[in-house]
Design a protein around this motif. Structure first.
Motif, PDB file in Angstrom:
ATOM      1  N   THR A 192       0.828  -1.197   0.000  1.00 39.88           N
ATOM      2  CA  THR A 192       0.000   0.000   0.000  1.00 39.88           C
ATOM      3  C   THR A 192       0.867   1.253   0.000  1.00 39.88           C
ATOM      4  O   THR A 192       0.639   2.181  -0.763  1.00 39.88           O
ATOM      5  N   ALA A 193       1.868   1.273   0.895  1.00 40.95           N
ATOM      6  CA  ALA A 193       2.697   2.478   0.970  1.00 40.95           C
ATOM      7  C   ALA A 193       4.081   2.144   1.478  1.00 40.95           C
ATOM      8  O   ALA A 193       4.277   1.188   2.214  1.00 40.95           O
ATOM      9  N   VAL A 194       5.040   2.958   1.062  1.00 43.42           N
ATOM     10  CA  VAL A 194       6.408   2.853   1.562  1.00 43.42           C
ATOM     11  C   VAL A 194       6.676   4.095   2.393  1.00 43.42           C
ATOM     12  O   VAL A 194       6.451   5.216   1.925  1.00 43.42           O
ATOM     13  N   LEU A 254      11.583  10.932   3.664  1.00 44.52           N
ATOM     14  CA  LEU A 254      11.144  12.047   2.826  1.00 44.52           C
ATOM     15  C   LEU A 254       9.636  12.208   2.911  1.00 44.52           C
ATOM     16  O   LEU A 254       9.116  13.308   3.039  1.00 44.52           O
ATOM     17  N   ALA A 255       8.947  11.098   2.754  1.00 46.30           N
ATOM     18  CA  ALA A 255       7.480  11.149   2.696  1.00 46.30           C
ATOM     19  C   ALA A 255       6.957   9.731   2.738  1.00 46.30           C
ATOM     20  O   ALA A 255       7.709   8.772   2.590  1.00 46.30           O
ATOM     21  N   ILE A 256       5.641   9.637   2.893  1.00 42.98           N
ATOM     22  CA  ILE A 256       5.004   8.335   2.672  1.00 42.98           C
ATOM     23  C   ILE A 256       4.685   8.275   1.188  1.00 42.98           C
ATOM     24  O   ILE A 256       3.951   9.116   0.661  1.00 42.98           O
ATOM     25  N   LEU A 257       5.254   7.294   0.527  1.00 43.28           N
ATOM     26  CA  LEU A 257       5.139   7.254  -0.933  1.00 43.28           C
ATOM     27  C   LEU A 257       4.472   5.981  -1.391  1.00 43.28           C
ATOM     28  O   LEU A 257       4.535   4.961  -0.718  1.00 43.28           O
ATOM     29  N   PRO A 258       3.891   6.013  -2.583  1.00 44.37           N
ATOM     30  CA  PRO A 258       3.507   4.742  -3.194  1.00 44.37           C
ATOM     31  C   PRO A 258       4.766   4.044  -3.685  1.00 44.37           C
ATOM     32  O   PRO A 258       5.773   4.689  -3.976  1.00 44.37           O
ATOM     33  N   CYS A 259       4.689   2.734  -3.796  1.00 43.64           N
ATOM     34  CA  CYS A 259       5.849   1.935  -4.201  1.00 43.64           C
ATOM     35  C   CYS A 259       6.445   2.390  -5.507  1.00 43.64           C
ATOM     36  O   CYS A 259       7.653   2.324  -5.715  1.00 43.64           O
ATOM     37  N   THR A 260       5.587   2.826  -6.395  1.00 44.17           N
ATOM     38  CA  THR A 260       6.034   3.150  -7.741  1.00 44.17           C
ATOM     39  C   THR A 260       6.880   4.409  -7.788  1.00 44.17           C
ATOM     40  O   THR A 260       7.443   4.739  -8.824  1.00 44.17           O
ATOM     41  N   SER A 261       6.950   5.134  -6.678  1.00 44.61           N
ATOM     42  CA  SER A 261       7.722   6.380  -6.693  1.00 44.61           C
ATOM     43  C   SER A 261       9.169   6.172  -6.300  1.00 44.61           C
ATOM     44  O   SER A 261       9.868   7.146  -6.028  1.00 44.61           O
ATOM     45  N   VAL A 305      11.723   8.174  -8.150  1.00 44.23           N
ATOM     46  CA  VAL A 305      11.729   9.602  -7.825  1.00 44.23           C
ATOM     47  C   VAL A 305      12.671   9.874  -6.669  1.00 44.23           C
ATOM     48  O   VAL A 305      13.436  10.845  -6.661  1.00 44.23           O
ATOM     49  N   GLU A 357      -1.337  11.861  -2.051  1.00 41.20           N
ATOM     50  CA  GLU A 357       0.012  11.491  -2.491  1.00 41.20           C
ATOM     51  C   GLU A 357       0.031  10.101  -3.117  1.00 41.20           C
ATOM     52  O   GLU A 357       0.886   9.798  -3.942  1.00 41.20           O
ATOM     53  N   SER A 358      -0.909   9.272  -2.731  1.00 39.36           N
ATOM     54  CA  SER A 358      -0.913   7.927  -3.294  1.00 39.36           C
ATOM     55  C   SER A 358      -1.385   7.934  -4.741  1.00 39.36           C
ATOM     56  O   SER A 358      -1.268   6.932  -5.440  1.00 39.36           O
ATOM     57  N   ARG A 388      -0.552  16.411   0.630  1.00 40.29           N
ATOM     58  CA  ARG A 388       0.492  15.467   1.032  1.00 40.29           C
ATOM     59  C   ARG A 388      -0.039  14.317   1.871  1.00 40.29           C
ATOM     60  O   ARG A 388       0.739  13.522   2.381  1.00 40.29           O
ATOM     61  N   TYR A 429      -1.682  10.760   2.878  1.00 47.57           N
ATOM     62  CA  TYR A 429      -1.625   9.421   2.287  1.00 47.57           C
ATOM     63  C   TYR A 429      -2.568   8.529   3.076  1.00 47.57           C
ATOM     64  O   TYR A 429      -2.152   7.869   4.030  1.00 47.57           O
ATOM     65  N   LEU A 483      -4.578   5.336   4.107  1.00 50.55           N
ATOM     66  CA  LEU A 483      -4.449   3.909   3.828  1.00 50.55           C
ATOM     67  C   LEU A 483      -5.803   3.283   3.539  1.00 50.55           C
ATOM     68  O   LEU A 483      -5.904   2.288   2.856  1.00 50.55           O
ATOM     69  N   SER A 493       0.275   7.010 -10.498  1.00 49.31           N
ATOM     70  CA  SER A 493       1.587   6.841  -9.878  1.00 49.31           C
ATOM     71  C   SER A 493       2.494   8.042 -10.091  1.00 49.31           C
ATOM     72  O   SER A 493       3.436   8.242  -9.335  1.00 49.31           O
ATOM     73  N   SER A 521       2.690  11.346  -7.247  1.00 58.35           N
ATOM     74  CA  SER A 521       3.680  11.482  -6.185  1.00 58.35           C
ATOM     75  C   SER A 521       4.915  12.195  -6.701  1.00 58.35           C
ATOM     76  O   SER A 521       5.520  13.019  -6.019  1.00 58.35           O
ATOM     77  N   ASP A 522       5.300  11.871  -7.912  1.00 59.47           N
ATOM     78  CA  ASP A 522       6.431  12.512  -8.556  1.00 59.47           C
ATOM     79  C   ASP A 522       6.244  14.025  -8.594  1.00 59.47           C
ATOM     80  O   ASP A 522       7.099  14.811  -8.179  1.00 59.47           O
ATOM     81  N   ILE A 544       6.324  15.697  -5.182  1.00 57.63           N
ATOM     82  CA  ILE A 544       7.667  15.927  -4.667  1.00 57.63           C
ATOM     83  C   ILE A 544       8.262  17.169  -5.308  1.00 57.63           C
ATOM     84  O   ILE A 544       8.924  17.963  -4.639  1.00 57.63           O
ATOM     85  N   LEU A 597       9.055  19.917  -2.556  1.00 55.15           N
ATOM     86  CA  LEU A 597      10.447  19.821  -2.079  1.00 55.15           C
ATOM     87  C   LEU A 597      11.384  20.736  -2.838  1.00 55.15           C
ATOM     88  O   LEU A 597      11.071  21.185  -3.889  1.00 55.15           O
TER      89      LEU A 597
END
Lengths: 719, 248
Positions: free
Chosen positions: A692-694, A698-705, A708, B148-149, B183, B185, B187, B237, B240-241, B244, B248
């Motif tokens: 679900t999340a990593v 830096l941030a809580i990100l989706p895996c696919t990021s 980045v 963010e997700s 920002r 996220y 669940l 996806s 998130s890019d 950031i 940032l």
């Protein structure tokens, strides 16, 4: 004669397995022995003169040790041959006396040079020396001592080496033998010290001499009468050592005890044969190792380097001991063929360059069991104990690095963060102790030192992504150092760098992640975690101490025993915990609110590489719609891509798969079963769709990021 | 502003981005007035960007409204409205189904505005989304916040609509300006901040929130095909890019 009678009694009791080649040789020798016997009977009076026994008095003064070897050969023949060899048996008594003298002198010499511990080099020459002695047996009666200067030297070496080899694995030998062996080894050490410089020259000669010695030995055997014990001929070298031991035993006991000693000798022979076999194997390996240090002997060595050398040698000897113990049980059957193989290998190695030698070692050292599994031959094992010994230990390595290597290989230091910190710590020590050799730039010199250290460490255990990134970072900054930097300043810079890295990337990052995850943990939650991650432990403990009240379910498996350690630590911190085996997770997953796991590394395509079993837990969570959080600092992000767990993995100890509590485990004797090979893969890959999340600092990100993050890191650090 | 009685997601994200934007300028050793001036300037720039954003998004969505297609939309979104009006101006023929979206029935207003612009619009019940899904070609919705997700926060009912669309293989297009990127996220649904779900007056009154109807829900990125933003057309996806880059 009494001796000959007992000799003939002994021979049938010694039993060895016969291969077809051995049988052929035995047959050949029998024929020739029969012929020689016939000749001997005719030449009886002349034999007595030509016999080396008479040459012995000449050589006592010149080569006390070589005499022992010759006597050794003779005695071996005596014991195994028929009663026809009366001359030989008679001479044995005289030889024993001379042996005593020789041994005493040897002891004296040895004590003088006992401080220089070049035992290994002795071993190196060992195999060759055995052949040399057999050759010398032939040579000396034929030639004059003038031509035999070289030969004598070799004899000295060979005798020393032979015995020294056995000395290194002396455990099994009896006390008397030990005593003599020690003295002999010391002598060997002394002599070898002298001939350090000559090594380069003599090595090539020895290889030729080995072959000649072999031939000489064979001829010697044919000349004497032998029946039924011709198998021993194959184990020439060991027998020679055995004979020397025998002689020592005989010398110690006089005629009255000869029967007893001979029986003892037979037993020790067997022991020594096994030990010597093991030693030879190790010798071959060690010889190749020491081709490098010999070249570098000219360069000055710091205390640290000397320490490292000694440590390396100690470990090699320890490894040899272990090898002897293991191989005694395993390789008794293979005994005859092995010594010949190792001898030829030694000959090859002495000619080849170091990298080639290393290659042959590696291919030889690949554990047998892994060759049974076709699909996983590309994976590193690292856990097979024999392969550990085969890894060349460079004497230039800092002791901290050597120590770390052993710790990594034996899994004392485990876990991504722990390994990274331990690596950086060892690097720091290496930088502190590094002394700049003349005419080298600090950065270049340290870089080469770094390369060799890293190579050694990776051969002990495959690097984790955190370790790889740490080394990349260090190397990058090392190359960024200005050319004319003062050594002291450079060291300080590097040390500060390492400290910063640990503090920021590991410590502070962990703190940030802990804070972020704390937001996600609600009161009354059931959190599930798999395996043991230092980061997850930190998150849970800190959340608890911040006042969030939740329940933890720790999941382990038979292979993830570290989970029990985590359980213990969490309980000590006061968290309410439950422990489950991974097989029970599908039962409780419906009651779980969140799953939090750690990661070994995060790949570019978003997959998570972590301890085997994590993918399973993630899949179960997905099926039950439970969110899965992966906690990973950014230094664990790697730029590799992997879609499955086959292309890259690590194979652990197969014996771990065996249930220790079950005495009748069907897996127990898997080594003897060619159809059964336990496979213990350490890592698995969790696809991004299951996560679900990593959580990173830096941030809580989706895996696919993941890419980045790598991009931002590159922009920040340049690495 | 967070305490006004309006859905707050967009407000909070917009404000945060505003703050970041105006403070991002290089403020060296200058006098206070100059700094103030710079910040005001940047504030104006930000505002202009906002106003233009909607137009940009609508422009991006135009090619995706093909001739003769049937669009399903949820509740009232000004961005979606603008996109549809522009498509109508471009002489495209399409049909729109608008859900009523209780409790505030904002769908009715949307329907009225569409009809007055000459678009063929039909008002449907929230519960008939499953029924109508097989007839439509695309689903086009706005967003109050983009997480963010890569998922979205939108009027309650969006999640169900997304699930039905995924099941029947209909693409879901989200039209959202970049200042809505937040920002957070989440669940799951429970993980949404309370300020987003309920009006601030409801939160202050300390009623039992489990008895209250939430205003918004969270649609995970798995149910979204594409996001149309003034930064470009993104996959979930990629959000998130961009985030950031923004933050940032």
């Amino acid at each position: 004669m009494v001796l000959s009678k007992t000799n003939s009694e002994i021979s049938p009791t010694i039993v060895f397995q016969l291969t077809t080649s051995k049988k052929r040789r035995i047959r050949r020798k029998k024929l020739q022995a029969a012929r020689a016997c016939h000749n001997n009977q005719q030449k009886k009076p002349t034999d007595a003169k030509n016999h080396p026994r008479e040459n012995v008095p000449k050589e006592v003064g010149e080569n006390p040790i070589s005499v022992i070897e010759q006597i050794g050969n003779e005695l071996k023949e005596n014991i195994k041959l028929d009663s026809n060899t009366n001359n030989l048996t008679m001479s044995s008594k005289e030889k024993s006396r001379e042996e005593i003298l020789a041994a005493r002198e040897a002891k004296k010499l040895a004590k003088q040079k006992a401080k220089k511990g070049e035992v290994v080099q002795n071993e190196v020459i060992g195999t060759q020396s055995i052949k040399d002695t057999t050759k010398s047996d032939k040579d000396i009666p034929k030639q004059n001592s003038d031509s035999g200067d070289k030969v004598k030297k070799e004899l000295k070496n060979t005798s020393k080496d032979k015995i020294s080899k056995v000395t290194s694995t002396v455990i099994k030998s009896k006390d008397e033998v030990d005593h003599l062996v020690d003295s002999n080894t010391l002598v060997n050490i002394g002599n070898v010290q002298k001939e350090n410089l000559d090594k380069g020259q003599t090595s090539s000669e020895k290889s030729k001499e080995e072959v000649m010695a072999e031939r000489a030995a064979k001829k010697a055997m044919k000349q004497a009468n032998k029946k039924g014990v011709s198998e021993m001929v194959e184990v020439d070298k060991k027998n020679l050592t055995e004979e020397s031991k025998k002689e020592s035993l005989l010398k110690d006991d006089n005629a009255a005890e000869k029967d007893m000693t001979i029986k003892d000798v037979v037993e020790t022979l067997k022991d020594i044969a096994n030990v010597a076999r093991a030693v030879q194997d190790v010798t071959a390996i060690v010889q190749s190792i020491h081709l490098e240090p010999k070249k570098q002997e000219e360069s000055s060595k710091s205390k640290a380097e000397l320490k490292a050398e000694r440590r390396a040698k100690q470990e090699a000897q320890r490894a040899a001991k272990q090898a002897a113990q293991e191989q005694k049980v395993v390789k008794q059957k293979q005994a005859p063929s092995k010594p010949e193989k190792t001898v030829t290998d030694v000959a090859k190695l002495s000619k080849e360059e170091k990298p080639k030698a290393k290659l042959t070692e590696k291919t030889k050292s690949k554990p047998q069991y892994i060759q049974r599994i076709n699909w996983f031959q590309h994976l590193s094992t690292g856990h097979e104990k024999e392969s550990l010994k085969n890894i060349a230990i460079n004497s230039n390595l800092h002791p901290a690095i050597v120590k770390l290597g052993v710790q990594l290989a034996s899994r004392v230091v485990a876990g991504s963060n722990a390994r990274c910190i331990a690596l950086l710590d060892a690097l720091r020590k290496m930088v502190t102790d590094y002394t700049l050799p003349a005419k080298t730039e600090f950065a270049r010199g340290l870089e080469s030192q770094l390369t060799s250290s890293v190579e050694y460490l990776w051969s002990m255990r495959q690097p984790s992504a955190s370790q790889t990134n740490a080394i990349k970072y260090f190397r990058h900054n090392l190359t960024q150092l200005p050319n004319n930097v003062n050594e002291h300043d450079a060291k300080k810079t590097l040390k500060d760098l390492i400290d910063n890295y640990v503090r920021e990337q590991i410590d502070k990052a962990g703190e940030a992640i802990s804070l972020a995850v704390r937001e996600k943990i609600c009161n009354g939650d059931n959190i599930l975690t798999y395996g043991c991650s230092s980061l997850v432990e930190r998150i849970l403990v800190e959340a608890w101490s911040a006042g969030v009240r939740f329940h933890v379910v720790v999941v382990g498996s038979r292979l993830q025993r570290a989970a029990i350690g985590l359980l213990r630590r969490l309980c000590t911190a006061g968290l309410p915990c439950t422990y489950l085996d991974i097989t029970a997770v599908s039962y409780v997953i419906k009651k779980i609110n969140k799953v939090i796991v750690g990661a070994g590394s995060l790949l570019v395509n978003g997959s998570v590489l972590s301890a085997a079993g994590t993918a399973q837990v993630a899949l179960l969570a997905r099926a039950a719609n439970v969110p899965v959080l992966v906690a990973a600092e950014t230094h664990k992000f790697s730029d590799r891509v992997q879609t499955d767990a086959f292309v890259y993995n690590e194979i652990g100890d197969p014996d771990e798969l065996i249930d220790k509590s079950d005495e009748n485990s069907p897996l127990k004797d898997w080594r003897s079963n060619p159809n059964l090979t336990p496979l213990n893969l350490l890592y698995d890959v969790t696809p991004p769709s299951l996560v679900t999340a990593v959580v990173t600092e830096l941030a809580i990100l989706p895996c696919t990021s993941a890419p980045v993050v790598l991009r931002t890191k590159l922009a920040e650090h340049g690495v | 502003m967070r305490h006004c009685d309006q859905p707050v997601a967009a407000i909070s994200s917009g404000c945060e981005l505003f703050m970041r934007f105006i403070t991002f300028a290089k403020i060296d050793v200058k006098s206070f007035e100059e700094c103030e001036q710079i910040m005001l300037q940047r504030g104006h720039i930000f505002l202009n960007q906002l106003l233009e954003a909607r137009g940009k998004v609508a422009e991006q969505a135009l090619p995706f409204i093909s001739d003769g297609c049937k669009i399903l939309t949820h509740s009232r979104s000004r961005v979606v409205l603008q996109a549809m009006l522009e498509a109508a101006k471009a002489n495209k023929r399409f049909q729109v189904f608008v859900t009523m979206s209780c409790p505030d029935n904002s769908g009715e207003l949307m329907h009225k505005q569409l009809v007055s612009a000459g678009v063929d619009a039909t008002l449907i019940l929230d519960s008939s989304v499953g029924y109508i899904m097989e007839q439509v070609d695309i689903v086009m919705i706005g967003a109050e916040g983009v997480t963010e997700s890569g998922g979205i926060i939108n009027k309650i009912g969006t999640y169900g609509l997304g699930m039905a669309a995924l099941e029947l293989k209909k693409p879901v297009y989200v039209l959202a300006e970049s200042f809505k990127f937040s920002r957070i996220y989440p669940l799951n649904q429970q993980d949404l901040p309370i300020e987003f779900k309920y009006l601030s007056s409801v939160i202050k009154s300390k009623k039992n929130l489990s008895q209250e109807h939430p205003l918004v829900d969270y649609t995970p990125p798995a149910y979204i095909t594409l996001l149309f933003t003034d930064l470009g057309i993104l996959t979930p996806s990629a959000v998130s890019d961009e985030l950031i880059n923004l933050y940032l």
